[in-house]
Every structure is written in C-alpha cells, then in structure tokens.
Design a protein around this motif. Structure first.
Motif, PDB file in Angstrom:
ATOM      1  N   VAL A   1      -6.959  10.990  -4.853  1.00  0.00           N
ATOM      2  CA  VAL A   1      -5.908  11.275  -5.848  1.00  0.00           C
ATOM      3  C   VAL A   1      -6.517  11.276  -7.243  1.00  0.00           C
ATOM      4  CG1 VAL A   1      -3.823  10.337  -6.948  1.00  0.00           C
ATOM      5  CG2 VAL A   1      -3.955  10.470  -4.473  1.00  0.00           C
TER       6      VAL A   1
ATOM      7  N   PHE B   1       0.985  11.708  -9.704  1.00  0.00           N
ATOM      8  CA  PHE B   1       0.132  12.902  -9.613  1.00  0.00           C
ATOM      9  C   PHE B   1       0.986  14.173  -9.762  1.00  0.00           C
ATOM     10  CE2 PHE B   1      -1.704  16.187  -6.765  1.00  0.00           C
ATOM     11  CZ  PHE B   1      -2.785  16.509  -7.562  1.00  0.00           C
TER      12      PHE B   1
ATOM     13  N   ALA C   1      -7.967  18.252 -12.168  1.00  0.00           N
ATOM     14  CA  ALA C   1      -6.873  18.992 -12.807  1.00  0.00           C
ATOM     15  C   ALA C   1      -7.010  18.918 -14.320  1.00  0.00           C
ATOM     16  CB  ALA C   1      -5.527  18.429 -12.381  1.00  0.00           C
ATOM     17  N   GLN C   2      -7.390  17.728 -14.807  1.00  0.00           N
ATOM     18  CA  GLN C   2      -7.539  17.574 -16.244  1.00  0.00           C
ATOM     19  C   GLN C   2      -8.718  18.373 -16.765  1.00  0.00           C
ATOM     20  OE1 GLN C   2      -7.498  13.360 -16.639  1.00  0.00           O
ATOM     21  NE2 GLN C   2      -5.294  13.281 -16.916  1.00  0.00           N
TER      22      GLN C   2
ATOM     23  N   MET D   1      -7.855   7.385  -0.050  1.00  0.00           N
ATOM     24  CA  MET D   1      -6.737   8.174  -0.591  1.00  0.00           C
ATOM     25  C   MET D   1      -6.630   8.011  -2.088  1.00  0.00           C
ATOM     26  SD  MET D   1      -3.828   7.871   2.299  1.00  0.00           S
ATOM     27  CE  MET D   1      -2.765   9.135   1.666  1.00  0.00           C
ATOM     28  N   LEU D   2      -6.848   6.768  -2.556  1.00  0.00           N
ATOM     29  CA  LEU D   2      -6.785   6.492  -3.992  1.00  0.00           C
ATOM     30  C   LEU D   2      -7.837   7.308  -4.734  1.00  0.00           C
ATOM     31  CD1 LEU D   2      -5.297   4.554  -5.994  1.00  0.00           C
ATOM     32  CD2 LEU D   2      -7.310   3.098  -5.816  1.00  0.00           C
TER      33      LEU D   2
ATOM     34  N   THR E   1      -8.609  14.314  -7.780  1.00  0.00           N
ATOM     35  CA  THR E   1      -7.783  15.510  -7.983  1.00  0.00           C
ATOM     36  C   THR E   1      -7.211  15.539  -9.390  1.00  0.00           C
ATOM     37  OG1 THR E   1      -7.113  15.098  -5.715  1.00  0.00           O
ATOM     38  CG2 THR E   1      -6.047  16.942  -6.827  1.00  0.00           C
ATOM     39  N   ILE E   2      -6.755  14.370  -9.859  1.00  0.00           N
ATOM     40  CA  ILE E   2      -6.190  14.312 -11.215  1.00  0.00           C
ATOM     41  C   ILE E   2      -7.274  14.650 -12.235  1.00  0.00           C
ATOM     42  CG2 ILE E   2      -5.242  12.736 -12.976  1.00  0.00           C
ATOM     43  CD1 ILE E   2      -3.703  11.351 -10.699  1.00  0.00           C
TER      44      ILE E   2
ATOM     45  N   LEU F   1       1.489   6.621  -6.694  1.00  0.00           N
ATOM     46  CA  LEU F   1       0.374   7.499  -7.093  1.00  0.00           C
ATOM     47  C   LEU F   1       0.711   8.960  -6.867  1.00  0.00           C
ATOM     48  CD1 LEU F   1      -2.689   5.445  -5.912  1.00  0.00           C
ATOM     49  CD2 LEU F   1      -2.309   6.296  -8.217  1.00  0.00           C
TER      50      LEU F   1
ATOM     51  N   ILE G   1      -4.313  25.265 -15.015  1.00  0.00           N
ATOM     52  CA  ILE G   1      -3.140  24.674 -14.370  1.00  0.00           C
ATOM     53  C   ILE G   1      -1.832  25.029 -15.068  1.00  0.00           C
ATOM     54  CG2 ILE G   1      -4.233  22.769 -13.149  1.00  0.00           C
ATOM     55  CD1 ILE G   1      -3.532  21.013 -15.568  1.00  0.00           C
ATOM     56  N   ASN G   2      -1.913  25.540 -16.278  1.00  0.00           N
ATOM     57  CA  ASN G   2      -0.679  25.994 -16.943  1.00  0.00           C
ATOM     58  C   ASN G   2      -0.357  27.391 -16.443  1.00  0.00           C
ATOM     59  OD1 ASN G   2      -0.767  23.688 -18.407  1.00  0.00           O
ATOM     60  ND2 ASN G   2      -1.529  24.635 -20.271  1.00  0.00           N
TER      61      ASN G   2
ATOM     62  N   LYS H   1      -7.309  -0.009   7.349  1.00  0.00           N
ATOM     63  CA  LYS H   1      -6.224   0.420   6.457  1.00  0.00           C
ATOM     64  C   LYS H   1      -6.687   0.411   5.008  1.00  0.00           C
ATOM     65  CE  LYS H   1      -2.135  -0.730   9.117  1.00  0.00           C
ATOM     66  NZ  LYS H   1      -1.123  -1.759   9.369  1.00  0.00           N
TER      67      LYS H   1
ATOM     68  N   ILE I   1       0.847  -1.206   0.000  1.00  0.00           N
ATOM     69  CA  ILE I   1       0.000   0.000   0.000  1.00  0.00           C
ATOM     70  C   ILE I   1       0.876   1.248   0.000  1.00  0.00           C
ATOM     71  CG2 ILE I   1      -1.630   1.344   1.397  1.00  0.00           C
ATOM     72  CD1 ILE I   1      -2.860  -1.399   2.219  1.00  0.00           C
TER      73      ILE I   1
ATOM     74  N   THR J   1       3.774  23.135 -21.463  1.00  0.00           N
ATOM     75  CA  THR J   1       2.820  23.171 -20.363  1.00  0.00           C
ATOM     76  C   THR J   1       2.448  21.754 -19.941  1.00  0.00           C
ATOM     77  OG1 THR J   1       1.108  23.375 -22.002  1.00  0.00           O
ATOM     78  CG2 THR J   1       1.859  25.409 -20.980  1.00  0.00           C
ATOM     79  N   VAL J   2       1.647  21.708 -18.908  1.00  0.00           N
ATOM     80  CA  VAL J   2       1.276  20.411 -18.334  1.00  0.00           C
ATOM     81  C   VAL J   2       0.593  19.520 -19.367  1.00  0.00           C
ATOM     82  CG1 VAL J   2      -0.113  19.315 -16.565  1.00  0.00           C
ATOM     83  CG2 VAL J   2       1.073  21.444 -16.073  1.00  0.00           C
TER      84      VAL J   2
ATOM     85  N   ALA K   1       4.439  18.797 -14.735  1.00  0.00           N
ATOM     86  CA  ALA K   1       5.440  18.238 -15.651  1.00  0.00           C
ATOM     87  C   ALA K   1       6.045  19.329 -16.495  1.00  0.00           C
ATOM     88  CB  ALA K   1       4.793  17.184 -16.533  1.00  0.00           C
ATOM     89  N   GLN K   2       6.493  20.383 -15.845  1.00  0.00           N
ATOM     90  CA  GLN K   2       7.036  21.504 -16.594  1.00  0.00           C
ATOM     91  C   GLN K   2       8.541  21.567 -16.437  1.00  0.00           C
ATOM     92  OE1 GLN K   2       4.909  24.985 -15.453  1.00  0.00           O
ATOM     93  NE2 GLN K   2       2.956  23.992 -15.706  1.00  0.00           N
TER      94      GLN K   2
ATOM     95  N   THR L   1       1.943  14.582 -13.268  1.00  0.00           N
ATOM     96  CA  THR L   1       0.857  15.051 -14.135  1.00  0.00           C
ATOM     97  C   THR L   1       0.652  16.544 -14.000  1.00  0.00           C
ATOM     98  OG1 THR L   1      -0.165  12.963 -13.613  1.00  0.00           O
ATOM     99  CG2 THR L   1      -1.536  14.526 -14.805  1.00  0.00           C
TER     100      THR L   1
ATOM    101  N   PHE M   1      -6.842   3.425   2.426  1.00  0.00           N
ATOM    102  CA  PHE M   1      -6.177   3.326   1.128  1.00  0.00           C
ATOM    103  C   PHE M   1      -7.139   3.684  -0.003  1.00  0.00           C
ATOM    104  CE2 PHE M   1      -5.405   0.549  -2.573  1.00  0.00           C
ATOM    105  CZ  PHE M   1      -4.261   1.169  -3.037  1.00  0.00           C
TER     106      PHE M   1
END
Lengths: 238, 540
Positions: free
Chosen positions: B13, A17, B20-21, B9-10, B16-17, A13, B50-51, B2, A6, B104-105, A23-24, A20, B6
């Motif tokens: 994340v 992240f 962001a996209q 948190m996954l 958030t990704i 991860l 985000i850029n 646990k 874990i 950029t990103v 990445a500049q 992502t 986990f």
C-alpha cells in the motif's frame, strides 16, 4: 483480537489510499442530456397496422453527429415517419429528436440484444437521410430500412368508428451497402440473395448453406445465411 | 504468517501511494528565465498522470500578488504547452508563473519564478531583487543516457547549428510522451526557481475531465440567499450560436462545460426569475485561481553583469518590435464539429427584411413580413406570439425570442428595430424542445451590427470574454533577407512536442544576439521521473 486490529488497520489503509488517489469531486452534472433537441410528437392517425418498430418504449442510446452520445433514454422508433421519438420524463413530453443532430441510435431489444440504427444518406428514389438498421457489419454492410407506409386496403371502421381504407403496412427494404459501391438492393429470400453472386460462386454458396443447415425462410435466416457466406469470403456483385 | 501477510500488504500500500505521488509530479518549464516586457513567454507543462483533468491553467502573478494574465492549455498525453504574451506595461521584478489543474488529486500548484524587465525602464536604479524564500522542488534528474553531439563550444552569429541527440535504448523504452528540446540564451545571474504550493482554494469547482468548466452562483437579490431552480442560460453567439442551460439546485451554483472552443470567445450568461417580481444576481467564478498568500522572500543584490545583460536584452526586444520580427506562428485551431443548424431547430421561415420596403419598427415588420408572428404594442406593453403550424393556432405563451442567438425576454429591446437594423429573422412555427426546456415557437433576430449592443447588461445578464483553450502556436525563424537587419532572437529553437527517437537532429540558426546559450532536452519517464540533458555553447 490481533486479527481484528489488523483487519481494522487494513481497512483504514485501504480507505486512506482510496482517498489519496481519487479525492476528486464527484461529477454529478449530466452534461449531455440537455443537448437533445426536437419538436413535440403529434400522434398519428389510428389506422390498422402498426407505425412503430416496437409496441413499447425501449431503453436506448442516441449518438449525436458531434460524436457525443446519451444513454439510458426511453426511445421509440417511428417506422412510419422514420423518426426517433424519446420520452422526456422530466417534462413528460414525447419529443421527435431532430434527425439532423443525430448520427444514429441503438435500442435494447431484450436481454443482451441491441439493435443498431445508423443515419445514412440514401441516394436512390426518395433521396434523403434515413435511419438504417445494421443487420450485419462488414464489407459490405447488410442494412434494412424499416419503412412502414400507408397503403389502401378494403374499407373498415377504425377505433372511432370512422370508415377508412388505409392501413400501416411494412415495406422493409434490404440493402448491401459499402461506401465505395453504394446501395445494392436485395430481398430477404434465397433467389434474391443468390442473384447477388457470380454464377461460379453460387454452387459453393448453396453447398455452404446446405452444410450449415440454413434454409432462408425469413429475415433471421437470411441474415444468418449472409453472415456465413461473408465469413467464407464470397463477394457480392454490384 | 499473519504478521508477514500484514507487513507485506502494508508495504505494498505504501509503495503504491508513493508511486502515485511520484507519478503526480508536475514538470513546468519555460523557454528562458529572464524576459523583457512585451516578449512572448513559451512554456511546457508535464501534468500528473493520476489527474484526469484535460485542462491546465498557466498564469502570471506579479511581485505584489496580483494576477496579471493567464492561458488555458489543453492537456494531451499528460502534457501541454502554450505561451503568454507579456504586457508592455509590466514593471521590472520577479514574477511567479503558475501552472495548476483544478480539483485534482494533488491539489498543488507548481510555481516558476521568472524575471521580467520593463522595456522602457532599465535596472539602473535597482540594487536588489526579490527571490521567494521557499524550498525548491527536487531538481530533475540529469540523465547520462542522452548524448548531445555536434555542438561546438562557440558559434559565430547567424551560423547553422546541426546538433544530433542520441537517446540510449533503455531510456527510449522508459520515456513517456514527448520531449522538450530547446535552445535559448541563458542568464548566469538569474536561474528560475521552481516550487510547489498546496492549493488554498476552498471551492475548486468541478473536475475538468471533459473540458473547461465555467461556473458561478445565482443569488436572490431580495433574500441574498442562493437561488434554487433557476434556469441559467449560456449563449456563445456565432454564425451558428452555441447554447447551454443549467438549472440551479439549493446551493444556487451553475456549471457549463465549454467544449471545442479555442481562443477568445464572447459569451453571455443570463438568468430569469421564476416569477415576474423575482430579481436575481449572477456572480461568475474566476476562471483562474486566486493568488492566495504570497510566499516569504529574500532580497539579493543585483550584479553589474546582470544589469548589462538586461540592458542588452531590452535593446534586442525593442529592435525586434521595430523590425516586427514575429516570434510565433499560430496554427489554425482544431476544427470543431459544428452543429448543422441552430440550437433552436431548422427554421420554417427565414426572412430577410432588407429585401423588402423600408419599415420603421418591429410592429410593422411583423405585420408585413413575418408570417405567423403576431407582435403587438398595445398601451406600450409589447407582446409576441407565434403560430403553432401543426395545430393551426397561435401559441398562448411567449416564444423563445433571440437576438443574435441570445435569449431575451424584454420585448422593448426589439420593438424599435426597423428593417435597417435586422439582417434576418428565423421563425420556428412549432413547439421546440431543448433538453428539458420547452419553447412555444422561436423568433430569432439577427442584427446587422451583430455587436450585442442592444442587450443591456445587468445583474441577470453578464457579457463575458472567455479565454478558452489556447490556439496552438509554433516558434518560427524570422525571414530576414537583408544583411543589415539584425536577427534578435534569444530563443532559437523550441519544440515541446518532439517525438522520442534513438537519433534526433536539431537544425537551426544562431541569431545576432551574443551570449551564453544552452541546448536542453527534457522529458518524463513512465515512472514519473523528470529528466534532462543539456549542452552549453556561446555565440560570439
């Protein structure tokens, strides 16, 4: 075992992240450093006294008139010539930065203590651009022009054994400054400070200083006294 | 427990990704979908939040993958707007209008397919048009929280439109930045497709978070390898010339930050070898990205209605040109804070040779007019020295010699210059520093022509016409006083920087061009969602 997997996955991860989102390409080009312009510093004559604000190079920041700034420079303020000198480590040269290109500078004078100098036009005797140290920022500002001038003294032999009668002597000039009212000269003592207020205000100011146990005996206590007075809203007379 | 932590948190994340996209979504809009060569195209770009780039590039790529023209737009509040003046010579076809930021990103380009008809060549012989066979990006969300009122289904020509746009309270709170409000003619037979492509550029240069970055490579002509420790100079000649330098590293690359310049700017990039024999070559990077591989396309038949509409548009644009109905009013470029004096310092002496007797060459000028400047031409090998005034001795090295602000090393360039060629000479008689560069005095010659024609272009000196930040422009209504002169606008309202308000009013006049029109309000929400609301009407 599971915990370790874990942890590793979380680490992966988090890493992906971060990749992502940021990445500049790292910006390793220092764009501002090359904008410092000036002439070579020529050493002053070795008279008695001290022609600089400080004995050694101090880390500081310069602010250009264009609004940009460069930090982390080795600076030394020449109180004698009213110039800021920086040490360019790359070419090992002491350079007097063109005053016209600057708006001001600041020096790190001990841990957490920053001394701010601002270039302002002085319209009194000896008109011109001067670096003023900002002792208190408000309405008005309390500024000091840390001038060191050459004065005559009794004859003495300098380091080279040459007889001379000149010395560097502090000739600091304190001013209250506001853009509307301009410069109002003040001396860092009790009488001069009181003279800057109305008669009606003087009594409560005296009371205020007594209450705060401030006795004006030097520059530091003078600045402290002014800050206390300013906080209470007393206004100086032009 | 646990496992729950986990999973939680996954999920966070991933969310958030995804967020962001989502926020990285590009929005790219043009005033219309169909143009005629010679017209001005207006565009608005919503850039990903985000850029952190301050520049977005917009360029036009032709049907065969050739980049035709482009503009550099300044991003403010994650949005930018600009224009392209479409050349008269463009042939009829489907063009790709690209918008992208560098390094950029997302590393994506957003492409908008538009149709451009040649003004002198109709569509009589055209039976098919090419369309990109690429999946379009998710269409913008049509919002119900905006209502457009007081728009009639039909308007006569040259009549007033007083539309009101009401934005719902909940939407108002969510809007990010400004709205784009436009009224333009629509073409039912050609709707622009918008799609995204991943950038295929290997080297996108530096991130442009401070402004435009000009970059290039210096190679040694002998070894053909990147040249290390070479000082590259960039000069932007002006009344007070701009100057920058960059010392190359092992990769031979150099970068210049072009700040506070607007419009087309002349620039000179040059370098000098570290030894007398070293010969170098400068290669500038293209400011705009390469076109890469073109997407697959399909062919679609052309309808007769489309041909008729195009003919009408061509006539309108041709007449617009005849009546010189200018579409845009250019705003003055934001005033840049100019340096109060040249980069080489305040001159000790400023000499105007034209005030004195006529002298035929620089040797005579230096002897007669220039104090502290020693120019000699023994054995046809010119040399120049400047007095170091504080030390009262001549510098042994060559000073910085400038012609119209541009550094020169070859004194043969100036030796033949007489008083008629020189406007003024600035002299600095002291050791000057500019960053890490040291100059043993400065002699700056300003020529009367000021056209840099004396500077020979070579592998080590490149003259550039830089397209810096595009000067802002606004759409204007033509001032037509005579009733018999037609108003030939196909775009009758364009405001890419409309401040969101609960109630907005749009006032404009219809033109004399008949057809279907549409009022569109576009914007972006704080979560990155792009939305729009439109209302069509007809001018009869």
């Amino acid at each position: 075992m599971t915990t370790r997997i874990i942890q590793k996955m979380l680490l992966f991860l988090t890493f992906s992240f971060a990749q992502t989102v940021s990445a500049q390409e790292s910006q390793d080009v220092k764009w501002d450093g090359e904008k410092i312009k000036g002439v070579r510093f020529l050493p002053y004559a070795a008279y008695q006294g001290f022609p600089y604000l400080n004995n050694s190079w101090q880390i500081g920041k310069i602010d250009f008139a264009s609004g940009e700034s460069v930090d982390g420079l080795n600076l030394r303020y020449s109180t004698f010539k009213d110039e800021i000198i920086y040490y360019n480590t790359t070419i090992s040269a002491q350079i007097v930065i063109d005053k016209a290109s600057l708006a001001g500078f600041s020096l790190q004078d001990g841990p957490g203590k920053t001394r701010i100098f601002r270039k302002q036009f002085f319209d009194g005797y000896m008109k011109g651009e001067r670096y003023f140290e900002v002792l208190s920022s408000g309405e008005p500002n309390l500024l000091v022009y840390r001038k060191v001038s050459l004065q005559t003294t009794s004859a003495y032999k300098d380091q080279r054994g040459v007889l001379t009668n000149l010395e560097y002597a502090n000739d600091y000039q304190f001013y209250f400054y506001s853009p509307e009212k301009g410069y109002t000269s003040v001396k860092p003592n009790w009488l001069s400070l009181m003279a800057r207020f109305n008669k009606t205000d003087q009594k409560p100011i005296k009371k205020l200083l007594r209450k705060n146990k401030i006795r004006i005996s030097n520059e530091e206590s003078f600045v402290r006294a002014w800050k206390v007075i300013e906080k209470e809203g007393f206004k100086i007379i032009p | 427990m646990k496992k729950i932590t986990f999973i939680f948190m996954l999920l966070s994340v991933i969310t958030t990704i995804m967020k962001a996209q989502e926020k990285s979504s590009f929005g790219f809009y043009t005033d219309r979908d169909v143009y005629v060569s010679g017209e001005t195209l207006l565009a608005k770009v919503y850039t990903p939040e985000i850029n952190n780039s301050t520049m977005v590039y917009m360029d036009l790529v032709g049907p065969f993958g050739k980049r035709i023209l482009g503009a550099s737009l300044e991003i403010r509040n994650n949005q930018a707007d600009g224009y392209l003046q479409l050349p008269d010579s463009l042939s009829s076809g489907t063009y790709q209008l690209r918008a992208y930021e560098k390094n950029t990103v997302g590393k994506v380009k957003i492409i908008r397919e538009i149709w451009i008809s040649n003004r002198f060549d109709g569509l009589e012989k055209t039976n098919q048009i090419k369309r990109a066979a690429v999946a379009e990006i998710k269409p913008d969300k049509k919002t119900t929280e905006i209502s457009i009122a007081e728009i009639q289904p039909e308007y006569p020509v040259r009549s007033s439109i007083n539309a009101s746009i009401r934005i719902g309270e909940s939407l108002m709170k969510e809007i990010d930045g400004n709205l784009l409000v436009s009224i333009s003619q629509t073409e039912p037979n050609f709707t622009s497709a918008t799609f995204q492509v991943q950038s295929d550029q290997i080297n996108e240069g530096k991130n442009q978070d401070k402004g435009m970055v000009l970059s290039g490579l210096v190679t040694d002509k002998k070894t053909l390898l990147p040249a290390d420790s070479i000082t590259v100079y960039l000069t932007i000649p002006d009344s007070i010339p701009g100057f920058q330098y960059y010392v190359t590293r092992k990769d031979g690359r150099f970068y210049f930050l072009i700040e506070n310049y607007y419009g087309s700017v002349q620039a000179v990039v040059q370098c000098f070898g570290n030894t007398e024999v070293q010969r170098l070559k400068i290669k500038m990077d293209e400011l705009f990205d390469g076109t890469g591989t073109l997407s697959n396309f399909t062919k679609q038949p052309v309808s007769e209605e489309f041909k008729t509409n195009i003919k009408r548009n061509i006539d309108a644009v041709t007449l617009q040109k005849i009546f010189a109905q200018e579409k845009l009013r250019f705003s003055a470029a934001p005033l840049k804070k100019r340096a109060p004096y040249p980069y080489y310092g305040k001159p000790n002496q400023i000499i105007d040779p034209q005030l004195f007797i006529d002298l035929p060459n620089f040797n005579e000028i230096s002897k007669e007019l220039l104090p502290g400047v020693k120019f000699r031409n023994y054995n046809n090998e010119p040399s120049l020295q400047v007095l170091n005034a504080p030390n009262r001795i001549f510098f042994s090295e060559k000073p910085l010699i400038l012609m119209d602000g541009i550094p020169i090393r070859d004194l043969n360039v100036i030796k033949g210059m007489g008083t008629a060629d020189i406007d003024r000479v600035d002299i600095c008689q002291s050791e000057r520093f500019y960053g890490d560069l040291r100059f043993a005095g400065v002699v700056a010659i300003y020529t009367t022509k000021a056209d840099y024609s004396n500077l020979p272009e070579s592998d080590q000196l490149i003259r550039l016409k830089l397209e810096t930040i595009q000067t802002p422009a606004t759409l204007t209504e033509p001032q037509i006083t005579e009733a018999n002169i037609p108003d030939l606008r196909q775009l009758i309202y364009w405001n890419p920087s409309t401040e969101p308000q609960a109630m907005l009013s749009v006032k404009c006049k219809t033109s004399t061009v008949l057809g279907q029109y549409r009022l569109v309000v576009r914007g972006r929400l704080k979560d990155g969602t792009l939305f729009f609301k439109d209302k069509p009407f007809e001018v009869k």
